[in-house]
Design a protein around this motif. Structure first.
Motif, PDB file in Angstrom:
ATOM      1  N   ARG A 127      -2.542   1.917  -4.926  1.00 26.02           N
ATOM      2  CA  ARG A 127      -2.649   3.352  -4.644  1.00 26.02           C
ATOM      3  C   ARG A 127      -1.330   4.090  -4.944  1.00 26.02           C
ATOM      4  O   ARG A 127      -0.939   4.980  -4.200  1.00 26.02           O
ATOM      5  CB  ARG A 127      -3.086   3.581  -3.210  1.00 26.02           C
ATOM      6  N   LEU A 174       0.875  -1.179   0.000  1.00 25.68           N
ATOM      7  CA  LEU A 174       0.000   0.000   0.000  1.00 25.68           C
ATOM      8  C   LEU A 174       0.909   1.225   0.000  1.00 25.68           C
ATOM      9  O   LEU A 174       1.578   1.506   0.992  1.00 25.68           O
ATOM     10  CB  LEU A 174      -0.878  -0.042   1.250  1.00 25.68           C
ATOM     11  N   GLY A 209       2.011   6.867   2.327  1.00 24.64           N
ATOM     12  CA  GLY A 209       2.682   6.782   3.619  1.00 24.64           C
ATOM     13  C   GLY A 209       4.061   6.159   3.505  1.00 24.64           C
ATOM     14  O   GLY A 209       4.766   6.039   4.501  1.00 24.64           O
ATOM     15  N   LYS A 210       4.425   5.727   2.292  1.00 22.85           N
ATOM     16  CA  LYS A 210       5.778   5.193   2.100  1.00 22.85           C
ATOM     17  C   LYS A 210       6.552   6.151   1.201  1.00 22.85           C
ATOM     18  O   LYS A 210       6.015   6.686   0.231  1.00 22.85           O
ATOM     19  CB  LYS A 210       5.723   3.803   1.481  1.00 22.85           C
ATOM     20  N   GLU A 255     -12.384   2.445 -11.237  1.00 26.17           N
ATOM     21  CA  GLU A 255     -11.094   2.422 -10.534  1.00 26.17           C
ATOM     22  C   GLU A 255     -10.973   1.217  -9.602  1.00 26.17           C
ATOM     23  O   GLU A 255     -10.010   0.465  -9.676  1.00 26.17           O
ATOM     24  CB  GLU A 255     -10.934   3.679  -9.671  1.00 26.17           C
ATOM     25  N   TYR A 293      -8.867  -4.151  -3.856  1.00 26.54           N
ATOM     26  CA  TYR A 293      -7.858  -5.148  -3.489  1.00 26.54           C
ATOM     27  C   TYR A 293      -8.416  -6.120  -2.457  1.00 26.54           C
ATOM     28  O   TYR A 293      -8.282  -7.335  -2.589  1.00 26.54           O
ATOM     29  CB  TYR A 293      -6.617  -4.430  -2.950  1.00 26.54           C
ATOM     30  N   ASN A 346     -12.051  -0.416  -1.650  1.00 31.19           N
ATOM     31  CA  ASN A 346     -11.078  -1.489  -1.432  1.00 31.19           C
ATOM     32  C   ASN A 346     -11.236  -2.630  -2.435  1.00 31.19           C
ATOM     33  O   ASN A 346     -11.614  -3.753  -2.083  1.00 31.19           O
ATOM     34  CB  ASN A 346     -11.189  -1.985   0.007  1.00 31.19           C
TER      35      ASN A 346
END
Lengths: 221, 221, 221, 221, 221, 221, 221, 221
Positions: C49, C22, C25-26, C100, C204, C202
């Motif tokens: 994402r 995901l 945040g990375k 999407e 995924y 979601n």
């Protein structure tokens, strides 16, 4: 119009903690002025939530004197005290995006000479990871647990150790995670008894609470 | 004023499930009339959320022909089919107050001849309890997990087994648990991939979903 | 400060699913490092994402080795397995903006060799569109339904087929749609029995759940 | 302390509607006094949300002069006008527990001589039920749709007819249904264009709106 | 992966309204393709929430053929029909920032040949402004009221006229106004009987509802 | 375990107001003890939210010495001071069910010798009622406005008078009225400048605020 | 259907705390059975949220062996250990209705031999009351602060002492107080650094946290 | 389409306050036109929430005639009246980020010739700061208190002075502070009697309320 600004300079004497500067909502000039006015000889000054953009906007010489960390968006003015001894506080994170708050907590504690043990990537979806570290966890009287999304980790840790457990809900996730609100409520509703909670993303607050707890030790030991 | 009530009698042919009677909002007379009008030869009729007071208000002879269970507040009219074989569905509960929804699910499944394995009192505050049952859990293609408060259990189970995992958030707890809302959001935000969720306290829905999943098997195998 | 990162490499053995990345945040560096460290021989790595901007920020050679899709904002590292056979999963969407999440689900399933049938633009405001496809829908043991705004489509589909139905609420709409919250609550409150729900947007998670369900089939057949 | 109560007696002249009495929050004496003070010769007086207990607490002679209906918890004081002609308003309900609000609407309309066609038990989980009634629906210039839980029915009806469609969200269901809030938001976010919405359980308001609509017709025709 | 897009071309025959294009969530290419595929001879095509940036991103020749209005962020493709006669719909706004939704409604109605009377800046803080226009208001069988912040205007209008009143809550204001949520709830809780409500900022929906109401007239007159 | 209860006896000296007793959450014995301990010579003691049941549970002699009013659920112990002069505070209510909070405010003010003018039943659905009273309203320097449901009245009053306007949101209504939350938010978002707000149903708080305002007058005149 | 109940008997060894019985959601029989099965020789058993009605429903001999306290709705089975020494924990309450949670905390602590100092009625509306007790507060390494309504007290205490501060939000108040939610959020947003928070009304949890903190002290001193 | 804009020019005569321009939602042209149309001889025109970007977008000559303040994002057109005398209003702030709303209030008051005393940085975490200023506070008949985060300051001030206290909740803080919502609810639930509240960040509204209060004085003195 007269403004009477009053810094809370005696806070350390009163509660053992100095005032940190929460940067959002403050102008570059206000931050610069505060940095210029604070005496950091006895205690470094911590600036939190200082975005890279806000950091870059500061005067060059101030930037040079700041120890800035972009992962946690914190800056430290003044010299860190030496570590008081082995780590008494463990900081546990569920995933990579929890490191921001963990680092904020670790940097706050460093301002007071407290070393920490960081135990990362031990989310409950791969339970064996936290189970391998239980003995290590138990060796720390205070455990800070940073977790977003479902916020299940504080309950699991709270059921494994007798240490003081401080949950830091993290604004990780989307949709039903509601920017950390779900992790916050989950920690507050923990089925493990005595789990303590601070505000979403508030690594600084968790560190201050840990200091209160360990400071408490000295007085009541 | 003309009312044209139309029972959805062909629902079983269409979706493999018969209509159950959700009792709140229906008068004693309406429940009695429905029970009188349904042919339960091929399939028993399930009544859900029938409180003890509502059950006692039913006519005596209807009461006598109902199999009533007060823990789950369900009643069954008509004969249960024989179990189709060993349990293919495990129902896991975190604590005593989760048994209501678990029993509702089990009773719904019994109406379709599905046996279940109930694994109770395995909340994450005592993690070793669920760990001892992992092999047992893995033997069931569908696992229903009932949990309130922090709702941490579905994430833990979702990380331990490859089965289809259906979370039933339970309205257990108080304050920040918000009548199951926290457990619901926690399950939806699970860090374990592919955890499925139904409404708060909805043991009946979880059972219907399990039947869809297992029914899917027959057609696609 | 020591950080002990622990990848959950045995997750596929345990739950049949590998870990996806995901991306929010990375940092770019963290994503690059993870891609470099993962062995994609047995199983491609999925990144979710990953915004076009974040994709463009990756090193050129990594970008070259990624199969990037901007509609779903997903990237795949490594070779997709061949499709296992005809589609067992249908993905139904109400409108254009639901594509999407549908594509995210389809791409996740492709990583595991599962083909899908996409049935688009069948929102309930033009009911005849979904009615024309009922036989097609019924041929799939799992139906994923993506719908935003009023979230009425999962209930309609749940009343038409006996398949496992997984609702993916979509953050389409404005005002009272509350970024998918209304579609989420609507699906959870579905009047069709046994509709299953995952988090808002979601795709995924819905795909992972579908894989669990199909896996359950194999073991319990 | 002086209280100057002022009844809005000219409301009918101004907006074509007389004031109804919303009983909760009023004492038995207040209700009795209002009934005594109103002239019902030209127009009967409607009392809404008058619970059976509140009705029983009224003086015996007042009770005798009231036409009380416990399903809708309404009472009518005075003689109903004759019906003006064939029904111009259809009232559609998804399930049995929606009948309360439907009846409240029908009784309000009866006070103005409007007949209604009630079409009950046509929830979307059994879609063929509403489809069989489309021609009937289309014959009514105003369609009131009462639906709780997922609130999917107004969208379906709005896509089938060109009539004015008024959604009455119903506080049916539990958990994520949030006492009608989900049905309310679902109707407001309808993918069918031009669906109109009134407050949860507000059959009275839907009827008043229908009267405004039909009145508009007369003046603008 | 096969995508089967199905335009709802028969919608006008069924419900008297053609499909409008809600632009957010659609790519420039998707919008361009839709414009190319629609026959606007009988009825112009309306595009809503098309921001100036999204408009500028469209191909030059498409831009040239669109009638774009930046206040309402709408574009019209094709020729407007001539007005059917004097305005039957009044659009009332409380303040300047309510004009966006008012214009969206007016432009939608223009696509169907309906003229409107706009009555602006008549918020309740200066009550005499609306009182001066009461006779004008009463001359219109349908009144659309756009109001944000406290949302008091629909109740005031609903108490002054017998027309059908449609409230459009506006996302004006800050803090407790909660992006239109307060105005929405205020309109739903109106003390004036029979006020109808559409989604926040939904001028398009209010216009469609007005068309249904006036259309209803023709059939039931 | 030692409990050190400390009554705030000097409150009147400090802020001009004595402490009132909010009864819910207090036992019969606690209420009785407090009544016995307070000297009411200079100032009567006010008990708020004392339900009829709670009043009946008090000792007979205490009941005899209390002036109890069931509409406002307040009791007064001790002699009321004489009125200081003509009413300087008007209390305006929208409907009958707003009288509870209005009376609570009036009774609180009576404890301090302040007379009030009550203007009842002037909700905005019949606007002419409040318009007839504008001159009367303007004669009072403080106007308390109690309104539930849509909470439109404070904005209307705030636009008519220059007096200090205090809105008391009332928990009247159902569904979208959300127990006064909508009226609260509506008052806070008022389009009339300078409307002040207290908590839902808090007639006592509005009265205290009025006393502060009038007290302010004396000191600053 | 097999139920496998598993008590978490080793919890004390693992985390230093025994399991308490949260009574709501458990039947009289379940509570009775648990009491019969627990060995209270080493540690008394605590029952929380046992209402007077639930207590009265227990068998007479069980009632006789329980130490029941109706203020806190707790019962203790088994002999309390002797106090370990002077109070190390202060429990501060803002008002009378906060005593319930304070007492629950004190009784929990008594089960572990911890004495407490209760400091009552020191809400911030009469600030001098808490200021007089500052030295006393500072002598306790852990301070539990129970406060409802505005929840201002934890911030004030957190700014006065260096002790560990645990806020227990109380469900006191009405309207905007939202059953303790406001006090909860207020404590989480405290401007005093390091204030720790537990769930609303959770005196038990605060006591468990205090025990963890004091235990931490012993191990890390 | 005809738009009839009606400025509320007589507002000052009616309620003693002129209309201010809330800039968000207005175009540059609309703001310019309004400035051109208003006669500021008797009373300057106040523009609120005019961001630096919006200010820079105004025509150069208009900018030159405006007194712009970026801290409060307000501009004043026309000459300020001379101060009427010593400050009758104190504005108290808890921290640096509260200055925005405080300045907005002060600038609004300056438009009416009211001087203010600003007392800054007196948050409750350092309680001695506000205690040192109590006598100063008491000298002002109106005290405006701006506070974000926990919103504890209004309760503290309300317990210290008999003045009218107006709380301005500030959208300071993060997570549980919910953009000022927590401070808002905290002020509404204040344990100090008679604290008045305006919308979040609404310094302008607080100033208008103060003017109403002081105006009330003149008429009722």
């Amino acid at each position: 119009m007269t403004v009477d600004a009053v810094l809370d300079l005696e806070r350390r004497e009163r509660i053992g903690l100095t005032e940190a500067i929460l940067c959002p909502g403050k102008t570059t000039k206000q931050i610069t002025d505060i940095c210029a006015s604070v005496n950091t000889e006895r205690q470094p000054l911590l600036l939190t939530r200082l975005s890279p953009e806000a950091f870059e906007a500061l005067p060059k010489d101030l930037r040079a004197s700041l120890d800035y960390d972009d992962l946690s968006a914190t800056a430290i003015l003044g010299k860190l005290p030496p570590a008081k001894g082995p780590a008494r506080i463990a900081i546990v994170t569920a995933g990579t995006s929890d490191l921001e708050a963990a680092r904020e907590a670790a940097r706050t504690l460093a301002c007071y000479g407290e070393a920490v043990t960081e135990i990362a990537d031990v989310g409950v979806a791969g339970l064996w990871r936290i189970l391998k570290r239980v003995d290590d966890l138990r060796a720390h009287p205070v455990v800070i647990v940073v977790a977003g999304m479902d916020g299940a980790l504080p309950s699991v840790v709270g059921g494994l150790v007798s240490s003081a457990v401080i949950a830091v809900p993290k604004s990780t996730g989307y949709g039903a995670a509601q920017k950390g609100e779900t992790a916050l409520r989950s920690a507050l509703s923990s089925c493990a008894p005595g789990v303590l909670v601070v505000n979403i993303d508030n690594g600084y607050g968790a560190a201050c609470a840990a200091l209160r707890i360990l400071g408490a030790r000295a007085r009541s030991g």
